[in-house]
Design a protein around this motif. Structure first.
Motif, PDB file in Angstrom:
ATOM      1  N   THR A   5      31.094  -0.860 -24.355  1.00  0.00           N
ATOM      2  CA  THR A   5      32.534  -0.683 -24.258  1.00  0.00           C
ATOM      3  C   THR A   5      32.859   0.002 -22.943  1.00  0.00           C
ATOM      4  O   THR A   5      32.312   1.063 -22.636  1.00  0.00           O
ATOM      5  N   VAL A   6      33.706  -0.591 -22.167  1.00  0.00           N
ATOM      6  CA  VAL A   6      34.122  -0.018 -20.897  1.00  0.00           C
ATOM      7  C   VAL A   6      35.573   0.433 -21.023  1.00  0.00           C
ATOM      8  O   VAL A   6      36.458  -0.373 -21.309  1.00  0.00           O
ATOM      9  N   PHE A   7      35.815   1.748 -20.830  1.00  0.00           N
ATOM     10  CA  PHE A   7      37.154   2.305 -20.952  1.00  0.00           C
ATOM     11  C   PHE A   7      37.810   2.334 -19.570  1.00  0.00           C
ATOM     12  O   PHE A   7      37.193   2.766 -18.594  1.00  0.00           O
ATOM     13  N   PRO A   8      39.048   1.903 -19.460  1.00  0.00           N
ATOM     14  CA  PRO A   8      39.688   1.775 -18.146  1.00  0.00           C
ATOM     15  C   PRO A   8      39.845   3.088 -17.393  1.00  0.00           C
ATOM     16  O   PRO A   8      39.891   3.090 -16.169  1.00  0.00           O
ATOM     17  N   TYR A   9      39.938   4.204 -18.114  1.00  0.00           N
ATOM     18  CA  TYR A   9      40.154   5.485 -17.446  1.00  0.00           C
ATOM     19  C   TYR A   9      38.896   6.360 -17.438  1.00  0.00           C
ATOM     20  O   TYR A   9      38.958   7.529 -17.093  1.00  0.00           O
ATOM     21  N   ILE A  10      37.767   5.810 -17.856  1.00  0.00           N
ATOM     22  CA  ILE A  10      36.506   6.561 -17.864  1.00  0.00           C
ATOM     23  C   ILE A  10      35.474   5.746 -17.092  1.00  0.00           C
ATOM     24  O   ILE A  10      34.741   4.942 -17.675  1.00  0.00           O
ATOM     25  N   PRO A  11      35.401   5.928 -15.779  1.00  0.00           N
ATOM     26  CA  PRO A  11      34.496   5.099 -14.979  1.00  0.00           C
ATOM     27  C   PRO A  11      33.031   5.260 -15.363  1.00  0.00           C
ATOM     28  O   PRO A  11      32.235   4.340 -15.161  1.00  0.00           O
ATOM     29  N   ASN A  12      32.668   6.398 -15.942  1.00  0.00           N
ATOM     30  CA  ASN A  12      31.273   6.602 -16.323  1.00  0.00           C
ATOM     31  C   ASN A  12      30.845   5.693 -17.467  1.00  0.00           C
ATOM     32  O   ASN A  12      29.661   5.641 -17.807  1.00  0.00           O
ATOM     33  N   SER A  13      31.802   5.003 -18.091  1.00  0.00           N
ATOM     34  CA  SER A  13      31.429   4.104 -19.184  1.00  0.00           C
ATOM     35  C   SER A  13      31.000   2.728 -18.671  1.00  0.00           C
ATOM     36  O   SER A  13      30.512   1.911 -19.451  1.00  0.00           O
ATOM     37  N   VAL A  14      31.174   2.464 -17.396  1.00  0.00           N
ATOM     38  CA  VAL A  14      30.679   1.213 -16.829  1.00  0.00           C
ATOM     39  C   VAL A  14      29.154   1.249 -16.885  1.00  0.00           C
ATOM     40  O   VAL A  14      28.535   2.183 -16.363  1.00  0.00           O
ATOM     41  N   PRO A  15      28.516   0.294 -17.528  1.00  0.00           N
ATOM     42  CA  PRO A  15      27.062   0.345 -17.743  1.00  0.00           C
ATOM     43  C   PRO A  15      26.259   0.610 -16.473  1.00  0.00           C
ATOM     44  O   PRO A  15      25.324   1.424 -16.483  1.00  0.00           O
ATOM     45  N   GLU A  16      26.615  -0.043 -15.380  1.00  0.00           N
ATOM     46  CA  GLU A  16      25.844   0.121 -14.143  1.00  0.00           C
ATOM     47  C   GLU A  16      25.964   1.559 -13.599  1.00  0.00           C
ATOM     48  O   GLU A  16      24.967   2.158 -13.179  1.00  0.00           O
ATOM     49  N   ILE A  17      27.166   2.103 -13.634  1.00  0.00           N
ATOM     50  CA  ILE A  17      27.375   3.474 -13.148  1.00  0.00           C
ATOM     51  C   ILE A  17      26.671   4.463 -14.066  1.00  0.00           C
ATOM     52  O   ILE A  17      26.033   5.416 -13.621  1.00  0.00           O
ATOM     53  N   GLN A  18      26.791   4.243 -15.378  1.00  0.00           N
ATOM     54  CA  GLN A  18      26.148   5.133 -16.345  1.00  0.00           C
ATOM     55  C   GLN A  18      24.631   5.137 -16.157  1.00  0.00           C
ATOM     56  O   GLN A  18      23.993   6.192 -16.184  1.00  0.00           O
ATOM     57  N   ARG A  19      24.058   3.949 -15.950  1.00  0.00           N
ATOM     58  CA  ARG A  19      22.611   3.849 -15.769  1.00  0.00           C
ATOM     59  C   ARG A  19      22.161   4.588 -14.500  1.00  0.00           C
ATOM     60  O   ARG A  19      21.137   5.285 -14.497  1.00  0.00           O
ATOM     61  N   GLU A  20      22.937   4.443 -13.437  1.00  0.00           N
ATOM     62  CA  GLU A  20      22.601   5.106 -12.181  1.00  0.00           C
ATOM     63  C   GLU A  20      22.610   6.630 -12.347  1.00  0.00           C
ATOM     64  O   GLU A  20      21.731   7.343 -11.836  1.00  0.00           O
ATOM     65  N   MET A  21      23.599   7.137 -13.078  1.00  0.00           N
ATOM     66  CA  MET A  21      23.705   8.582 -13.311  1.00  0.00           C
ATOM     67  C   MET A  21      22.551   9.092 -14.171  1.00  0.00           C
ATOM     68  O   MET A  21      21.983  10.151 -13.899  1.00  0.00           O
ATOM     69  N   LEU A  22      22.207   8.349 -15.211  1.00  0.00           N
ATOM     70  CA  LEU A  22      21.102   8.757 -16.084  1.00  0.00           C
ATOM     71  C   LEU A  22      19.783   8.761 -15.325  1.00  0.00           C
ATOM     72  O   LEU A  22      18.963   9.670 -15.486  1.00  0.00           O
ATOM     73  N   ASP A  23      19.567   7.747 -14.496  1.00  0.00           N
ATOM     74  CA  ASP A  23      18.335   7.684 -13.710  1.00  0.00           C
ATOM     75  C   ASP A  23      18.238   8.872 -12.761  1.00  0.00           C
ATOM     76  O   ASP A  23      17.154   9.427 -12.538  1.00  0.00           O
ATOM     77  N   TYR A  24      19.382   9.268 -12.218  1.00  0.00           N
ATOM     78  CA  TYR A  24      19.390  10.365 -11.245  1.00  0.00           C
ATOM     79  C   TYR A  24      18.940  11.681 -11.877  1.00  0.00           C
ATOM     80  O   TYR A  24      18.221  12.473 -11.261  1.00  0.00           O
ATOM     81  N   VAL A  25      19.354  11.924 -13.133  1.00  0.00           N
ATOM     82  CA  VAL A  25      18.985  13.182 -13.806  1.00  0.00           C
ATOM     83  C   VAL A  25      17.728  13.031 -14.650  1.00  0.00           C
ATOM     84  O   VAL A  25      17.292  13.977 -15.308  1.00  0.00           O
ATOM     85  N   GLY A  26      17.140  11.828 -14.655  1.00  0.00           N
ATOM     86  CA  GLY A  26      15.896  11.629 -15.389  1.00  0.00           C
ATOM     87  C   GLY A  26      16.052  11.503 -16.878  1.00  0.00           C
ATOM     88  O   GLY A  26      15.164  11.890 -17.645  1.00  0.00           O
ATOM     89  N   ALA A  27      17.185  10.968 -17.344  1.00  0.00           N
ATOM     90  CA  ALA A  27      17.431  10.794 -18.774  1.00  0.00           C
ATOM     91  C   ALA A  27      17.382   9.315 -19.125  1.00  0.00           C
ATOM     92  O   ALA A  27      17.845   8.467 -18.362  1.00  0.00           O
ATOM     93  N   GLU A  28      16.833   9.009 -20.294  1.00  0.00           N
ATOM     94  CA  GLU A  28      16.735   7.622 -20.724  1.00  0.00           C
ATOM     95  C   GLU A  28      18.038   7.153 -21.358  1.00  0.00           C
ATOM     96  O   GLU A  28      18.517   6.064 -21.103  1.00  0.00           O
ATOM     97  N   HIS A  29      18.604   7.999 -22.235  1.00  0.00           N
ATOM     98  CA  HIS A  29      19.836   7.655 -22.941  1.00  0.00           C
ATOM     99  C   HIS A  29      20.835   8.807 -22.815  1.00  0.00           C
ATOM    100  O   HIS A  29      20.460   9.962 -22.534  1.00  0.00           O
ATOM    101  N   VAL A  30      22.117   8.515 -23.037  1.00  0.00           N
ATOM    102  CA  VAL A  30      23.152   9.543 -22.980  1.00  0.00           C
ATOM    103  C   VAL A  30      22.868  10.656 -23.966  1.00  0.00           C
ATOM    104  O   VAL A  30      23.085  11.838 -23.685  1.00  0.00           O
ATOM    105  N   ILE A  31      22.347  10.325 -25.130  1.00  0.00           N
ATOM    106  CA  ILE A  31      22.086  11.332 -26.168  1.00  0.00           C
ATOM    107  C   ILE A  31      21.079  12.361 -25.705  1.00  0.00           C
ATOM    108  O   ILE A  31      21.049  13.496 -26.192  1.00  0.00           O
ATOM    109  N   ASP A  32      20.251  12.017 -24.712  1.00  0.00           N
ATOM    110  CA  ASP A  32      19.279  12.977 -24.186  1.00  0.00           C
ATOM    111  C   ASP A  32      19.964  14.179 -23.550  1.00  0.00           C
ATOM    112  O   ASP A  32      19.371  15.264 -23.447  1.00  0.00           O
TER     113      ASP A  32
END
Length: 468
Positions: A5-32
């Motif tokens: 689900t991509v929310f129009p006012y929450i850019p971090n919900s875009v899968p590609e952006i979210q994945r890039e952020m998680l990789d940067y902090v070394g997390a596999e999933h958001v729940i981590d």
């Protein structure tokens, strides 16, 4: 969920952006990112959410339908307090707070001025005068946050790790303190030691305080009045004991009391903390809260504050002054990850209505409302404790709140409160879980919003209830 689900006012919900952020902090999933949240507090299923309502009119209708199910303080007489009491808010407070230039979508900070710098400065000046301290900042999240940060400040200043807290303090604030003071600096977590209270008066047990105080204590913390409503008349002696042992004396004071009770700065407090909800804020389902911290004019204290502070200075134009943020170098805004504590978006929106309230009331108004509250509460306590089976728990002066015991009625607080709801009354807060030693006791809160007619109605309804 398989579908993203991509929310129009929450850019971090875009899968590609979210994945890039998680990789940067070394997390596999958001729940981590939530690994500190205990498993028992996590929901092990998807939320049972209704279908999305995509039009504004539909959302408004849906929300009104839900809100109409609530029992509210406009239709019911409210005698619940316990840290968030109902007070009257003058119309001018709402008028100023909801002005478009003040009611912003983010932080309500001073970035776009519109007079905010002066409002914040005047707020700070009046809070400092009220508690008889010299220095304060813009509000923090709530009174519990202010208490926790005050204790952390004391620990940093003294280099000590043990703090003494009263057993009869607000349980919610205690929970915040335990959580915050064990995590803000994990390697230097504070050791919390509780001090009992006198079973007859409800005041802090000074003998036990003297027994537990030592050169390893960073701070002695005192609520005045305490959570049970009792006025701590030995506060000056308690402060003396703290300072004699090199500890800070941190006093939690409700601003609404300070028109009739002595200010913390006048009986030895080295840090004054509390919540400003009582002076110009609505209940807002518990959201109308913000904390203050105040200290003497001493850089030893000032350098430990984590919030921003607004000051005043001369300009190049003779006779003209300017308001501005000062001493920013002590905050994490300047120190970043080396900051002593984090300062994020705070409850700065509440600065304006509180400043308006205090300016509107003035010293005489604060005294008058304090006298009104004490008179109403005293009248209620006498009326209710005269009911057979109902008695006052403590023999000591109180402000606004007092404890009633129902043991001799043969009914529980929960049973009585359910029956009072049928009379359109929110009864006192049930203390039987947080303070089991008090038996079936309840904390009643009576403010300026309760008149003689409503108190008499409560007394009649309670008498019918306990003898039903």
């Amino acid at each position: 969920m398989s579908k993203k689900t991509v929310f129009p006012y929450i850019p971090n919900s875009v899968p590609e952006i979210q994945r890039e952020m998680l990789d940067y902090v070394g997390a596999e999933h958001v729940i981590d990112l939530y690994e500190e949240v205990p498993e028992k507090l996590r929901l092990d299923r998807d939320l049972n959410l209704p279908k999305a309502i995509r039009d504004e009119q539909g959302i408004k209708r849906h929300m009104e339908h839900l809100l109409n199910k609530n029992a509210n303080c406009n239709e019911y007489d409210n005698y619940m307090g316990a840290g968030c009491a109902q007070h009257y808010v003058p119309a001018v407070c709402d008028e100023i707070a909801t002005r478009g230039e003040l009611l912003t979508c983010y932080g309500a900070e001073t970035w776009a001025d519109h007079g905010k710098y002066q409002i914040f400065f005047e707020y700070q000046s009046m809070i400092a005068e009220l508690v008889q301290m010299d220095f304060t900042t813009v509000p923090c999240h709530c009174g519990g946050q202010a208490a926790a940060t005050g204790l952390c400040m004391a620990s940093r200043m003294t280099g000590r790790k043990r703090v003494l807290l009263p057993k009869n303090m607000n349980p919610e604030n205690l929970s915040i303190i335990k959580n915050y003071c064990s995590s803000v600096h994990e390697e230097n977590a504070l050791e919390i030691d509780m001090i009992n209270y006198d079973p007859d008066t409800g005041r802090m047990d000074i003998a036990e305080l003297k027994d537990k105080i030592g050169d390893d204590v960073a701070a002695v913390f005192l609520e005045n009045p305490n959570y049970l409503g009792v006025i701590e008349s030995d506060a000056k002696e308690i402060g003396g004991i703290a300072r004699e042992n090199g500890a800070e004396f941190v006093v939690y004071a409700d601003p609404i009391t300070l028109g009739v009770l002595e200010a913390p700065g006048n009986y030895g407090a080295t840090l004054a903390v509390g919540d400003i909800h009582s002076v110009g804020l609505h209940l807002y389902a518990g959201g109308g809260q913000a904390g203050y911290i105040a200290s003497p004019d001493d850089m030893r204290y000032i350098s430990e504050f984590k919030e921003l502070v607004d000051g005043v200075t001369e300009t190049t134009v003779p006779g003209e002054i300017a308001y501005c943020i000062v001493l920013i170098n002590r905050t994490h805004y300047a120190m970043r990850e080396k900051g002593k504590e984090f300062t994020g978006t705070q409850n700065n929106l509440w600065t304006a209505p509180v400043a308006v309230y205090l300016a509107l009331m003035g010293p005489q108004g604060m005294q008058e409302i304090g006298n009104t509250i004490m008179t109403n509460a005293e009248y209620a306590a006498k009326k209710l404790s005269a009911i057979p089976g109902v008695s006052m728990q403590f023999k000591a002066p109180f402000f606004q709140e007092f404890v009633l015991n129902y043991d001799e009625t043969g009914k529980t607080v929960e049973e009585i409160n359910k029956m009072l709801l049928e009379e359109k009354i929110f009864g006192g807060v049930d203390l039987s879980k947080d303070f089991p030693e008090l038996g079936q006791s309840t904390l009643y809160c009576v403010t300026e919003t309760s008149d003689k007619e409503s108190i008499d109605h409560l007394a009649q309804a309670l008498a019918r209830t306990v003898h039903a």
